[in-house]
Design a protein around this motif. Structure first.
Motif, PDB file in Angstrom:
ATOM      1  N   HIS A 139       0.829  -1.204   0.000  1.00 45.84           N
ATOM      2  CA  HIS A 139       0.000   0.000   0.000  1.00 45.84           C
ATOM      3  C   HIS A 139       0.864   1.255   0.000  1.00 45.84           C
ATOM      4  CE1 HIS A 139      -4.251  -1.225   0.448  1.00 45.84           C
ATOM      5  NE2 HIS A 139      -3.755  -2.330   0.975  1.00 45.84           N
ATOM      6  N   THR A 143       0.396   4.798  -2.180  1.00 49.77           N
ATOM      7  CA  THR A 143       0.034   6.057  -1.527  1.00 49.77           C
ATOM      8  C   THR A 143       0.234   5.896  -0.026  1.00 49.77           C
ATOM      9  OG1 THR A 143      -1.704   7.730  -1.324  1.00 49.77           O
ATOM     10  CG2 THR A 143      -2.393   5.431  -1.216  1.00 49.77           C
ATOM     11  N   ARG A 278      -5.174  -4.128  -6.280  1.00 50.62           N
ATOM     12  CA  ARG A 278      -5.365  -3.954  -7.729  1.00 50.62           C
ATOM     13  C   ARG A 278      -6.277  -2.764  -8.013  1.00 50.62           C
ATOM     14  NH1 ARG A 278      -3.140  -8.271 -10.363  1.00 50.62           N
ATOM     15  NH2 ARG A 278      -3.004 -10.231  -9.174  1.00 50.62           N
ATOM     16  N   ARG A 279      -7.299  -2.587  -7.193  1.00 47.73           N
ATOM     17  CA  ARG A 279      -8.188  -1.440  -7.361  1.00 47.73           C
ATOM     18  C   ARG A 279      -7.423  -0.142  -7.146  1.00 47.73           C
ATOM     19  NH1 ARG A 279     -11.667  -2.942  -3.992  1.00 47.73           N
ATOM     20  NH2 ARG A 279     -10.990  -1.758  -2.175  1.00 47.73           N
ATOM     21  N   LYS A 280      -6.602  -0.102  -6.105  1.00 46.20           N
ATOM     22  CA  LYS A 280      -5.817   1.102  -5.837  1.00 46.20           C
ATOM     23  C   LYS A 280      -4.778   1.332  -6.942  1.00 46.20           C
ATOM     24  CE  LYS A 280      -5.970   3.523  -2.896  1.00 46.20           C
ATOM     25  NZ  LYS A 280      -6.619   4.850  -2.775  1.00 46.20           N
ATOM     26  N   SER A 282      -5.118   0.578 -10.081  1.00 48.10           N
ATOM     27  CA  SER A 282      -5.869   1.139 -11.206  1.00 48.10           C
ATOM     28  C   SER A 282      -6.194   2.608 -10.966  1.00 48.10           C
ATOM     29  CB  SER A 282      -7.157   0.331 -11.415  1.00 48.10           C
ATOM     30  OG  SER A 282      -7.951   0.899 -12.427  1.00 48.10           O
ATOM     31  N   GLU A 283      -6.557   2.941  -9.743  1.00 43.35           N
ATOM     32  CA  GLU A 283      -6.842   4.342  -9.410  1.00 43.35           C
ATOM     33  C   GLU A 283      -5.609   5.219  -9.583  1.00 43.35           C
ATOM     34  OE1 GLU A 283      -8.277   4.184  -5.434  1.00 43.35           O
ATOM     35  OE2 GLU A 283     -10.234   3.327  -5.978  1.00 43.35           O
ATOM     36  N   ARG A 284      -4.453   4.678  -9.217  1.00 46.25           N
ATOM     37  CA  ARG A 284      -3.227   5.469  -9.341  1.00 46.25           C
ATOM     38  C   ARG A 284      -2.850   5.680 -10.808  1.00 46.25           C
ATOM     39  NH1 ARG A 284      -2.627   8.772  -6.164  1.00 46.25           N
ATOM     40  NH2 ARG A 284      -0.375   8.804  -5.916  1.00 46.25           N
ATOM     41  N   ARG A 285      -3.124   4.693 -11.665  1.00 42.53           N
ATOM     42  CA  ARG A 285      -2.859   4.897 -13.094  1.00 42.53           C
ATOM     43  C   ARG A 285      -3.790   5.970 -13.650  1.00 42.53           C
ATOM     44  NH1 ARG A 285      -3.063   4.041 -18.490  1.00 42.53           N
ATOM     45  NH2 ARG A 285      -1.169   3.139 -19.450  1.00 42.53           N
ATOM     46  N   SER A 286      -5.050   5.933 -13.227  1.00 41.51           N
ATOM     47  CA  SER A 286      -5.992   6.957 -13.675  1.00 41.51           C
ATOM     48  C   SER A 286      -5.552   8.336 -13.202  1.00 41.51           C
ATOM     49  CB  SER A 286      -7.396   6.646 -13.149  1.00 41.51           C
ATOM     50  OG  SER A 286      -7.880   5.436 -13.686  1.00 41.51           O
ATOM     51  N   TRP A 287      -5.080   8.415 -11.957  1.00 43.80           N
ATOM     52  CA  TRP A 287      -4.599   9.690 -11.431  1.00 43.80           C
ATOM     53  C   TRP A 287      -3.414  10.185 -12.254  1.00 43.80           C
ATOM     54  CZ3 TRP A 287       0.122  11.312  -9.606  1.00 43.80           C
ATOM     55  CH2 TRP A 287       0.162  12.547  -8.951  1.00 43.80           C
ATOM     56  N   SER A 290      -4.461  11.461 -15.629  1.00 43.95           N
ATOM     57  CA  SER A 290      -5.097  12.771 -15.510  1.00 43.95           C
ATOM     58  C   SER A 290      -4.058  13.868 -15.318  1.00 43.95           C
ATOM     59  CB  SER A 290      -6.078  12.751 -14.332  1.00 43.95           C
ATOM     60  OG  SER A 290      -6.625  14.033 -14.102  1.00 43.95           O
TER      61      SER A 290
END
Length: 300
Positions: A139, A143, A278-280, A282-287, A290
């Motif tokens: 983790h 982040t 894995r969810r986190k 994916s969120e970090r790639r989206s961040w 952006s």
């Protein structure tokens, strides 16, 4: 010698520190102390602390030196086997210390909790989501998953990692170094703190974030933990987003290489931990995508 030393850095906190201390005292075992270091406040912080009449509270005042130096000094001023953190503007929720001590007695080196956020709009209540010690380091590569003021830890684990360093994100830097040394860090699912959110927080500053994302010592601590957990050094995701040496495609390619190694390191972790990580990821790639897009728009 008290078993628990709660360390509280305070700077111009006259309006909040009284309630912060009283909430801590209500939940704190008798075998404990609270030590407040007034870091050169220019308001009535010292008087507000004095007004809290409890023999478990003591205060030291001195000229302003900043939060990291204050925390390191507080470690030197206390000698409890267990060190807990509290901020001068947060509130302890009932049961925090009892649950954290149970985890310490069960073998954890540092225990955090989730938080209820308040002070800006509707209170934010988290989904009960703990982090097992086996998963905590991964983790950290995505982040910082915990609020500093929820910390309760063995003093030996903090000291062995080198204590606080005077750099941005001094808490995250310490967690990285503790995890790299093999300390068992965990987050309990139930909230233990009401965390006050307000525009004046240092962490809300773009200048503070940039200083953190470009700090070489923090980058080295992150890379060391990455090498330990995924087998190779890595660049912190936030730092990658502002790396002028790479174009957009290069940044995403570097992240995808990191993501591949990160995903491979999930083998052997529980199914629920894998889903969360894995969810986190994916969120970090989206961040990151952006942030890269924002940068390209500004550059036009």
């Amino acid at each position: 010698m008290p078993r628990i030393s709660v360390i509280v850095p305070a700077y111009n906190a006259a309006g909040t520190i009284g309630s912060a201390l009283r909430s801590t005292l209500r939940d704190l075992p008798r075998d404990a102390e609270i030590v407040v270091l007034d870091d050169g406040s220019s308001d009535g912080t010292a008087a507000a602390v004095d007004a809290v009449a409890d023999d478990r509270v003591r205060m030291i005042s001195r000229a302003n030196r900043g939060v990291a130096a204050t925390l390191d000094e507080l470690l030197d001023l206390t000698d409890g086997e267990i060190v807990a953190r509290m901020d001068a503007d947060d509130l302890v929720l009932p049961g925090r210390f009892r649950r954290q001590l149970r985890a310490i007695d069960g073998g954890a080196d540092a225990v955090f909790t989730t938080v209820v956020t308040w002070g800006s709009g509707m209170p934010g209540v988290p989904r009960p989501s703990g982090i097992h010690p086996d998963d905590f380091g991964l983790h950290l590569l995505l982040t910082n998953p915990v609020a500093h003021s929820t910390l309760l830890a063995r003093r030996s684990a903090i000291v062995d990692a080198g204590g606080y360093r005077a750099l941005p994100t001094e808490d995250y830097d310490l967690w990285l170094r503790m995890a790299a040394r093999g300390s068992r860090l965990t987050r309990l699912g139930l909230p233990g703190l009401a965390y006050r959110v307000h525009p004046g927080q240092v962490t809300a500053s773009a200048q503070w974030r940039h200083a953190s994302w470009t700090n070489a010592e923090l980058a080295a601590a992150y890379s060391e933990l990455a090498e330990k957990l995924i087998g190779t050094p890595a660049t912190r995701i936030t730092s990658l987003s502002i790396d002028d040496r790479l174009d957009a495609a290069g940044k995403l390619a570097e992240f995808d290489g990191f993501a591949h190694r990160f995903s491979a390191a999930l083998d052997g972790h529980s199914a629920s931990a894998q889903r969360a990580l894995r969810r986190k990821l994916s969120e970090r790639r989206s961040w990151l995508t952006s942030r890269i897009h924002q940068g390209s728009v500004v550059a036009r």
